[in-house]
Design a protein around this motif. Structure first.
Motif, short mmCIF file in Angstrom:
data_model
loop_
_atom_site.label_atom_id
_atom_site.label_comp_id
_atom_site.label_asym_id
_atom_site.label_seq_id
_atom_site.Cartn_x
_atom_site.Cartn_y
_atom_site.Cartn_z
N ILE A 122 -33.92 -23.05 -5.83
CA ILE A 122 -33.70 -22.81 -7.26
C ILE A 122 -32.23 -22.54 -7.51
CG2 ILE A 122 -34.35 -21.41 -9.27
CD1 ILE A 122 -36.99 -20.79 -7.79
N ARG A 123 -31.58 -21.81 -6.62
CA ARG A 123 -30.15 -21.56 -6.74
C ARG A 123 -29.35 -22.85 -6.57
NH1 ARG A 123 -27.38 -17.21 -6.37
NH2 ARG A 123 -25.98 -18.15 -4.84
N LYS A 124 -29.80 -23.72 -5.67
CA LYS A 124 -29.10 -25.00 -5.52
C LYS A 124 -29.29 -25.85 -6.77
CE LYS A 124 -27.26 -26.13 -2.25
NZ LYS A 124 -25.82 -25.96 -1.87
N LEU A 125 -30.46 -25.75 -7.39
CA LEU A 125 -30.69 -26.45 -8.64
C LEU A 125 -29.71 -25.96 -9.70
CD1 LEU A 125 -32.69 -28.57 -9.78
CD2 LEU A 125 -34.08 -26.67 -10.61
N ARG A 126 -29.44 -24.65 -9.74
CA ARG A 126 -28.46 -24.10 -10.67
C ARG A 126 -27.06 -24.63 -10.35
NH1 ARG A 126 -27.45 -19.95 -14.45
NH2 ARG A 126 -25.31 -20.34 -15.12
N ALA A 127 -26.74 -24.80 -9.08
CA ALA A 127 -25.43 -25.34 -8.71
C ALA A 127 -25.25 -26.75 -9.27
CB ALA A 127 -25.26 -25.33 -7.19
N GLN A 158 -39.63 -15.43 -13.86
CA GLN A 158 -39.00 -15.01 -12.61
C GLN A 158 -37.75 -15.83 -12.28
OE1 GLN A 158 -41.83 -13.78 -9.31
NE2 GLN A 158 -43.32 -14.60 -10.76
N VAL A 159 -37.74 -17.12 -12.66
CA VAL A 159 -36.56 -17.94 -12.34
C VAL A 159 -35.53 -17.93 -13.46
CG1 VAL A 159 -37.97 -19.46 -10.91
CG2 VAL A 159 -37.51 -20.11 -13.28
N ARG A 160 -35.84 -17.29 -14.57
CA ARG A 160 -34.91 -17.28 -15.71
C ARG A 160 -33.54 -16.69 -15.35
NH1 ARG A 160 -35.50 -18.42 -20.94
NH2 ARG A 160 -37.72 -18.76 -20.64
N PRO A 161 -33.45 -15.62 -14.52
CA PRO A 161 -32.11 -15.11 -14.18
C PRO A 161 -31.27 -16.09 -13.35
CG PRO A 161 -33.80 -13.44 -13.77
CD PRO A 161 -34.51 -14.73 -14.01
N ILE A 162 -31.91 -17.10 -12.76
CA ILE A 162 -31.18 -18.03 -11.90
C ILE A 162 -30.71 -19.25 -12.66
CG2 ILE A 162 -31.26 -19.40 -9.78
CD1 ILE A 162 -33.56 -17.63 -8.82
N LEU A 163 -31.59 -19.89 -13.42
CA LEU A 163 -31.30 -21.17 -14.04
C LEU A 163 -30.66 -21.02 -15.42
CD1 LEU A 163 -34.54 -23.15 -13.10
CD2 LEU A 163 -32.29 -23.29 -12.01
N ASP A 164 -29.96 -22.07 -15.82
CA ASP A 164 -29.36 -22.15 -17.16
C ASP A 164 -30.39 -22.74 -18.10
OD1 ASP A 164 -27.95 -22.62 -19.45
OD2 ASP A 164 -26.37 -23.82 -18.53
N ILE A 210 -38.94 -10.01 -0.12
CA ILE A 210 -38.35 -9.29 -1.24
C ILE A 210 -38.64 -10.12 -2.49
CG2 ILE A 210 -36.23 -8.37 -2.27
CD1 ILE A 210 -35.05 -8.25 0.57
N GLY A 211 -39.48 -9.61 -3.37
CA GLY A 211 -39.90 -10.36 -4.55
C GLY A 211 -38.83 -10.37 -5.64
N LEU A 212 -38.74 -11.48 -6.37
CA LEU A 212 -37.77 -11.55 -7.46
C LEU A 212 -38.08 -10.53 -8.55
CD1 LEU A 212 -37.07 -15.36 -8.02
CD2 LEU A 212 -36.19 -13.81 -6.28
N SER A 213 -39.36 -10.22 -8.72
CA SER A 213 -39.74 -9.31 -9.80
C SER A 213 -39.86 -7.87 -9.34
CB SER A 213 -41.07 -9.77 -10.42
OG SER A 213 -42.10 -9.77 -9.45
N THR A 225 -27.71 -7.08 -8.93
CA THR A 225 -26.96 -7.42 -10.16
C THR A 225 -27.40 -8.78 -10.70
OG1 THR A 225 -25.03 -6.12 -9.45
CG2 THR A 225 -24.66 -7.82 -11.12
N GLN A 226 -27.59 -9.75 -9.83
CA GLN A 226 -28.02 -11.09 -10.26
C GLN A 226 -29.29 -11.03 -11.10
OE1 GLN A 226 -28.53 -14.02 -7.18
NE2 GLN A 226 -26.69 -13.36 -6.09
#
Length: 396
Positions: free
Chosen positions: A61-66, A113-119, A244-247, A297-298
């Motif tokens: 998901i982070r690579k998708l954001r990249a 849950q993925v909202r903090p990662i993606l635009d 470690i869960g995102l939520s 923080t992320q």
């Protein structure tokens, strides 16, 4: 679009194809990224087979954001149809099939849950699709066409199927449909690139074959590593309790991250942050604190990260959470009794009262039923029990 491709290579295990193949494809993904005059369509599929996503899931998901940040279009596919079969990859036995209702319930939480990662805000940078949109519409003619693109021998080359076949463990025919349906997703969204873990190479390659079959230019595959869990040994997994869960509550997340084994720190920084690896502190303890603060923080913001740090320091936890052995518990057991046995509460009655007041969390999730009961230690192993903001214990 930026010409520097360091963001693409960071943490990447393999990009395929890298040179000309039997189909005469000569351009590499790097060539296309450098020379293309249009945004690429970059696919990532996630099946909602459980309620939580952990940091291991966040890597693609982070690579998708990249790719989004580089000007491309992220196509996030919620596999609400494929989740009902379940990906057989790496499984030694058939997955239990989920109901439509279960999948819909799990899918509700995934986007948050993925909202903090993606635009989600920049126009043209994100498409969210549900694969029931096209898979539920396939008629028998189309299904037969999909089945005709692959032989049984080719399907048995898939690692999990091969192992099960050799051990004479049953493989059901509907499981053969999973790679084909997941591959057909690439056809439906006309993907240029598909992201996945190293265990997804077979599925991504099927997508390339199906795109050729349907007259499309085959996608590139980009593979990312599987994250080792907090135990430092096995892959991160909820069932193993090393995740470690995102939520998760930011305090929980901070506590777990500042206890990551030294040998995993560089991998965690590389895969879970954008920090320059050459500028990390030399002291592993300082690296652990930096990692914990950066990731909290992320997902929760700077204030929550500062509060989590203060909670850890004030509790006097030098990088680890006190442990409580579940061997001391007679199951089935109420959570209130475990609060008492672990020393977080003075009695079971106090434990019930704290639960009713909303002061108890299990792996970051608030517990509201004072009579909640667990049948075995397996339901709790590896989880963090929290009372208030500063009192933690890991159940082992």
């Amino acid at each position: 679009m930026p010409q520097n491709l360091d963001w693409l290579r960071r943490g990447t295990v393999e990009i395929f194809p890298q040179s000309s193949d039997s189909q005469g494809e000569t351009a590499t993904l790097e060539d296309i990224l450098t020379n293309t005059n249009r945004p690429l369509r970059v696919k990532l599929g996630i099946d909602p087979t459980a309620g939580d996503i952990h940091l291991g899931h966040s890597i693609p998901i982070r690579k998708l954001r990249a790719f989004q940040d580089a000007g491309h279009t992220a196509v996030l596919i919620i596999g609400d149809f494929t989740a009902r079969i379940g990906d057989p990859t790496g499984k030694s036995e058939t997955r239990q099939q989920l109901t439509v209702e279960q999948v819909q319930e799990y899918a509700k939480t995934y986007l948050e849950q993925v909202r903090p990662i993606l635009d989600f805000d920049t126009p043209g940078r994100l498409e969210v699709r549900y694969n029931s949109e096209w898979l539920s519409q396939l008629d028998l003619n189309k299904i037969l066409e999909l089945l005709s693109t692959m032989t049984v021998g080719q399907m048995l080359e898939k690692e999990g199927f091969d192992l099960r076949f050799k051990k004479q463990n049953p493989i059901f025919l509907h499981e053969f449909m999973y790679p084909l349906m997941q591959g057909y997703d690439s056809v439906a969204v006309e993907a240029d690139v598909e992201l996945g873990g190293t265990d997804q190479k077979f599925n991504i390659a099927v997508g390339r074959d199906l795109q050729r079959h349907f007259g499309q230019k085959p996608q590139f595959g980009l593979l990312l590593p599987i994250l080792i869990g907090t135990d430092g040994v096995q892959k991160m997994s909820k069932s193993l309790g090393n995740y470690i869960g995102l939520s998760e509550h930011p305090n929980n997340k901070y506590q777990k991250l500042q206890a990551i084994p030294d040998n995993l720190l560089r991998q965690y920084f590389e895969l879970l942050t954008n920090l320059p690896l050459e500028q990390l502190p030399e002291n592993p303890r300082e690296q652990q604190k930096l990692l914990a603060g950066e990731i909290v923080t992320q997902y929760h913001g700077e204030i929550a990260a500062q509060e989590a740090k203060i909670a850890a320091e004030s509790a006097g936890q030098a990088g680890s959470i006190p442990e409580f052995s579940l061997m001391a518990v007679e199951f089935p057991a109420r959570l209130s009794s475990i609060l008492n046995g672990s020393g977080l509460c003075k009695s079971g009655g106090e434990g019930r009262r704290k639960i009713q007041e909303g002061g108890v969390r299990l792996d970051g999730e608030k517990v509201t039923d004072p009579e909640v009961t667990y049948r075995s230690a397996d339901e709790l192993k590896g989880k963090v029990l929290q009372l208030g903001k500063k009192n933690f214990v890991r159940l082992v």
